[in-house]
Write an enzyme that holds these catalytic residues in place. Structure first.
Site, PDB file in Angstrom:
ATOM      1  NE  ARG A 114      -3.254  -0.018   2.836  1.00  0.00           N
ATOM      2  CZ  ARG A 114      -3.894  -0.592   3.777  1.00  0.00           C
ATOM      3  NH1 ARG A 114      -3.355  -0.151   5.008  1.00  0.00           N
ATOM      4  NH2 ARG A 114      -4.384  -2.020   3.964  1.00  0.00           N
ATOM      5  CG  HIS A 146      -0.987  -3.221   4.073  1.00  0.00           C
ATOM      6  ND1 HIS A 146      -1.428  -4.251   3.611  1.00  0.00           N
ATOM      7  CD2 HIS A 146      -1.932  -3.198   5.193  1.00  0.00           C
ATOM      8  CE1 HIS A 146      -2.337  -4.966   3.995  1.00  0.00           C
ATOM      9  NE2 HIS A 146      -2.482  -4.224   5.107  1.00  0.00           N
ATOM     10  CG  ASP A 153      -5.497  -6.438   4.621  1.00  0.00           C
ATOM     11  OD1 ASP A 153      -4.946  -6.788   5.336  1.00  0.00           O
ATOM     12  OD2 ASP A 153      -5.632  -5.133   4.390  1.00  0.00           O
ATOM     13  CD  GLU A 201      -7.447  -4.972  10.550  1.00  0.00           C
ATOM     14  OE1 GLU A 201      -7.979  -3.841  10.816  1.00  0.00           O
ATOM     15  OE2 GLU A 201      -6.305  -5.211  10.046  1.00  0.00           O
ATOM     16  CG  HIS A 204      -3.277  -7.100   8.791  1.00  0.00           C
ATOM     17  ND1 HIS A 204      -3.212  -5.994   8.018  1.00  0.00           N
ATOM     18  CD2 HIS A 204      -2.096  -7.125   9.565  1.00  0.00           C
ATOM     19  CE1 HIS A 204      -1.905  -5.426   7.977  1.00  0.00           C
ATOM     20  NE2 HIS A 204      -1.459  -6.144   9.219  1.00  0.00           N
TER      21      HIS A 204
END
Length: 220
Positions: A114, A146, A153, A201, A204
């Site tokens: 990301r 990320h 994810d 999460e 993740h």
């Protein structure tokens, strides 16, 4: 419909059990990467790879390149719906896919590398929408793994609570029956290849690489 019903069942079970509130400061600390200088794009060209170049059977639904995510619009830095990771993490993910495929299962990946600008846009969204609680509770990172190309994810196809569920129902342990079993299968397969789950999460996972730096290279 099945996914939504299972998600509702997980949420109801979590509420009935009335678990203690998570330590928000600890959660935020665990999700954030240390402050590091941003690597040049040239390094990203060498170190970041498309995960499907390592295994073309991995399914991809790059949510942040579309409006189908919690912010309601594509995030900056995502110009095409590809998922990339550092080479080391991508190779490990391909091994996970091979391991699951032998059991008749596979991976659906929502996000990997990301750009830093996208993480900053998430934090900005939280501030603008009065949802800074999501940052403080560790659901949105200020400095994400990320950004290093070392977090991913994902899910087993068609199983689990919906991606980006910001509630205790999304915690890896907060599930029962088939959902819980499949989360355990996913965690076991990922951990076998060196990934570590973020327990708030279920989708993740991060992969350790010493000396990794964040990138802000646009995904094209």
């Amino acid at each position: 419909m099945f996914v939504h019903l299972m998600a509702l069942a997980s949420l109801l079970a979590a509420c009935q059990q009335n678990p203690p509130a998570p330590d928000a400061s600890a959660a935020a600390a665990s999700v954030n990467a240390p402050p590091l200088p941003i690597a040049p794009d040239a390094a990203g060209e060498t170190l970041l790879v498309d995960i499907r170049s390592r295994d073309s059977t991995i399914r991809v639904d790059a949510r942040y390149a579309t409006s189908n995510n919690f912010t309601g619009k594509p995030l900056p830095g995502y110009e095409t719906p590809r998922v990339m990771l550092r080479r080391e993490a991508a190779a490990a993910l391909a091994r996970v896919q091979a391991r699951l495929r032998s059991e008749g299962l596979g991976l659906l990946v929502y996000d990997g590398y990301r750009p830093v600008r996208a993480t900053l846009a998430m934090v900005d969204w939280a501030k603008r929408t009065s949802r800074k609680d999501l940052v403080n509770q560790g659901y949105i990172a200020r400095r994400s793994r990320h950004n290093l190309g070392l977090a991913v994810d994902l899910t087993l196809v068609e199983l689990g609570t919906p991606f980006d569920t910001f509630a205790e129902a999304a915690h890896t342990a907060n599930a029962e029956g088939r959902v819980r079993r499949n989360r355990q299968i996913l965690v076991r397969a990922m951990e076998t290849e060196g990934f570590r789950n973020y327990d708030q999460e279920w989708w993740h996972f991060s992969y350790p690489v010493e000396g990794a730096l964040p990138f802000d290279k646009v995904i094209r």
